[in-house]
Design a protein around this motif. Structure first.
Motif: not given
Lengths: 302, 390
Positions: B33-46
């Motif tokens: 019930g507790s939200v640890v991640l709230k809709g994370m967006d991330l791009t990681i490159y080579e």
């Protein structure tokens, strides 16, 4: 006055010094040392003494010798009984391991609440007197017992189960299974879950993780489980007494017979010592397999 | 938000020419019930060294565990090299992890710990299922069943060389020091030639000196192997030293993504500014582009894109402030306290409005009247934070 002091002072100096050495923290070991001395060391010494006493025909004359041992080894029946005892104990231990390990593994992997319940279930039979439980098994396996009654419904002729080894093995397993489960469960519970994750992370399927990480790391628990089941089953007295007929007497019964019926304490002691040595050899042999125990010790020393 | 970012966003989009390796889309994770991640967006490159930075409970470790396949997200997607891997089990993922407490196998020696992954691959290749499959495909061709013992030994040797542990093959891992165990853990992960190495606060248990050494070594290893590193830490110095890209997180949300220089010099808000180093954070008003007012004075700055007269936070790093004669200073005050910090002095200067913290190598006596000087580019203007508490 000045002449007295130098004499008194060194005395006082010495005394408290010596007393602190004994009466400090080490005093806590006193009960254990007492128990060790009077309940373990002295009895074993007495048994050893009796075993080496030769029957001189007179109570005033004591002669030491290997007579009792020679008599034991020289009687093929005794060797057969010893072998049977060890064989039944080994079978019971292996069955305990095969039943206990999965149970311990499953328990260690469940939620805290389920763990408590499962351990309670595993140990619950221990609350009931062992004699009672063994006697209950006898009621089941007896020629006129409930098992034969049930089989009779299906037209199976009466079987004399007590003439076989099966009831004794079942009795041993049912009595000593908790002693296999508990040490394995304890070690599995302590197992660092990140080791399992690391194994999985390195590509191991769950089955591979079990055989390559979990099982090798639980060997110390398996070994103490084996020790705790093998020792009492090899020397058990009550179980064969109730769950087998006389022709399946085990070494424990033999020792009892020598002491109780024949009054031959020396012979009984000699048998006990032979049994003790054989079991010690077995345990020593089993511990040779525990490569991990060495590693753990090394780790602990750091 | 977008207003403050305009100049930086442009600069960054020029850099983004490498191929995206991992795309995290709308990642959400709930625990009971507790939200640890709230809709994370991330791009990681080579070949990037990415650091997830934040205090404990900010969701950085959860993100790493989802990437490693140890947890499943409540919602959201992870796209790896163009393929979705969100629900793939960790043993099938092309990632490897260096655990916080190393998690070396105590029943195996250094060699076998490092060879673990290869042995599994070898076993899988020589397993009966695989043999059968190959046999059915090409019954007459002798096939290569994975690694021979020599290949494994060679690879382990190379790994030990990479982490500077040559000659340690037969040692028991429990007899190694923390730093050495760390190296074994890195070697054990890298021998599988993962595309991404996940590191969960791997230097946390080491002492300061060793930690600094390992920072350089890790960076070297990352450059030499060309593997993408995703590194989780709460130590801003670690993040600044090693990273190509820092992701600053707070309560399950990304605050700022940027190069170490970006996040240090241009923190996006007060939280980032405070987390990434000591700062003087001052309430101010953006009068117009390139002109900010605080402490009752107007100062030139290099920021633009705010509305006129917008309330802002102004950050001045302690090392950007210079103590000068009162007549030469932009602001005047009195030296309140002087603390020797080794390399520099930390001097608090009390002005009529507030206390400024200054880092300088020159000592000033307490009680002395001084002036404070800074350049327009030393003022970092940020949008005001709207949430309570930091």
């Amino acid at each position: 006055m000045p002449e007295f002091n130098p004499k008194i002072v060194p005395l006082r100096h010495k005394r408290p010094h010596r007393r602190i050495k004994i009466s400090g923290f080490e005093l806590l070991a006193l009960p254990y040392v007492t128990v060790l001395l009077f309940l373990i060391f002295l009895p074993v010494l007495m048994i050893a003494l009796y075993a080496f006493i030769k029957d001189s025909g007179s109570t005033n004359l004591i002669i030491f010798g290997f007579d009792n041992f020679i008599r034991f080894i020289g009687t093929p029946e005794n060797i057969v009984t010893l072998g049977r005892s060890l064989r039944l104990a080994l079978i019971a231990t292996i069955i305990c391991l095969l039943l206990g390990y999965p149970y311990a593994y499953f328990t260690a992997g469940s939620s805290n609440k389920s763990q408590r319940i499962l351990i309670l279930l595993a140990t619950a039979p221990m609350w009931i007197n062992m004699l009672l439980r063994v006697y209950a098994w006898r009621q089941i396996f007896d020629a006129s017992g409930s098992l034969n009654a049930i089989l009779g419904i299906f037209g199976v002729p009466e079987i004399d189960f007590l003439a076989t080894e099966i009831p004794a093995i079942i009795g041993m397993v049912s009595v000593y299974l908790p002693f296999m489960i508990l040490p394995i469960y304890t070690i599995l519970r302590k197992l660092d879950s990140s080791l399992i994750e690391a194994s999985s992370d390195l590509g191991a399927r769950p089955q591979q993780t079990f055989w390559r990480v979990i099982f090798p790391l639980s060997i110390p628990g398996i070994l103490s489980g084996i020790t705790m089941v093998l020792l009492p089953t090899a020397t058990t007295l009550v179980i064969p007494e109730y769950l087998s007929k006389n022709n399946y007497a085990l070494i424990g019964n033999l020792i009892e017979m020598k002491f109780k019926n024949n009054g031959d304490w020396g012979y009984g002691s000699a048998i006990s010592i032979v049994l003790g040595i054989v079991i010690m050899a077995l345990v020593f042999f089993a511990n040779r397999f525990d490569r991990f125990a060495e590693v753990e010790e090394k780790g602990a020393k750091r | 938000m977008s207003l403050t970012q305009t100049p930086r966003k442009l600069a960054k989009s020029v850099k983004k020419e490498r191929r995206p390796l991992i795309e995290i889309q709308g990642l959400t994770k709930e625990f009971d019930g507790s939200v640890v991640l709230k809709g994370m967006d991330l791009t990681i490159y080579e070949n990037e060294f990415v650091t997830l930075l934040g205090p404990s409970g900010c969701g950085k470790t959860t993100t790493l565990r989802i990437l490693g396949g140890f947890e499943e997200p409540t919602s959201g997607k992870i796209i790896f090299d163009g393929k979705e891997i969100t629900t793939i089990r960790n043993y099938d993922l092309p990632t490897n992890t260096v655990f916080q407490r190393y998690a070396l196998f105590p029943h195996l020696n250094v060699f076998e710990n490092i060879a673990f992954g290869l042995r599994i691959k070898q076993k899988n290749a020589t397993g009966w299922r695989n043999r059968l499959k190959k046999l059915l495909k090409r019954p007459n061709v002798a096939v290569d069943f994975g690694f021979t013992e020599e290949i494994i030994a060679g690879k382990v040797k190379r790994m030990l060389k990479l982490v500077n542990l040559e000659g340690y093959e037969q040692r028991s891992v429990t007899s190694l020091s923390g730093g050495q165990q760390q190296r074994v853990a890195i070697a054990r992960a890298l021998i599988n030639e993962p595309k991404v190495l996940l590191l969960d606060e791997p230097l946390g248990a080491l002492d300061l000196k060793l930690r600094q050494e390992m920072q350089y070594e890790l960076k070297d290893i990352q450059i030499n192997t060309g593997i993408t590193f995703i590194f989780v830490t709460h130590d801003q110095e670690e993040a600044l030293t090693m990273s190509d890209k820092i992701v600053i997180m707070k309560e399950g949300e990304i605050q700022q993504v940027g190069t170490p220089e970006d996040v240090y010099n241009e923190p996006i808000n007060e939280y980032v500014a405070k987390f990434i180093g000591e700062s003087n954070i001052i309430d101010g008003t953006m009068l117009r582009d390139y002109l900010v007012s605080f402490d009752g004075q107007e100062f030139e700055c290099v920021d633009r894109g705010f509305s006129d007269n917008e309330a802002v936070d102004v950050v001045i790093r302690p090392e950007d402030l210079d103590i000068v004669e009162p007549s030469e200073g932009l602001i005047t005050g009195v030296v309140d306290s002087v603390i020797f910090k080794g390399v520099h002095f930390e001097i608090d200067v009390k002005t009529s409005e507030r206390i400024y913290t200054v880092h300088t190598t020159d000592q000033s006596p307490e009680g002395k009247k001084v002036g404070l000087r800074f350049n327009p580019e030393d003022l970092h203007v940020m949008e005001k934070m709207t949430y309570a508490g930091v």
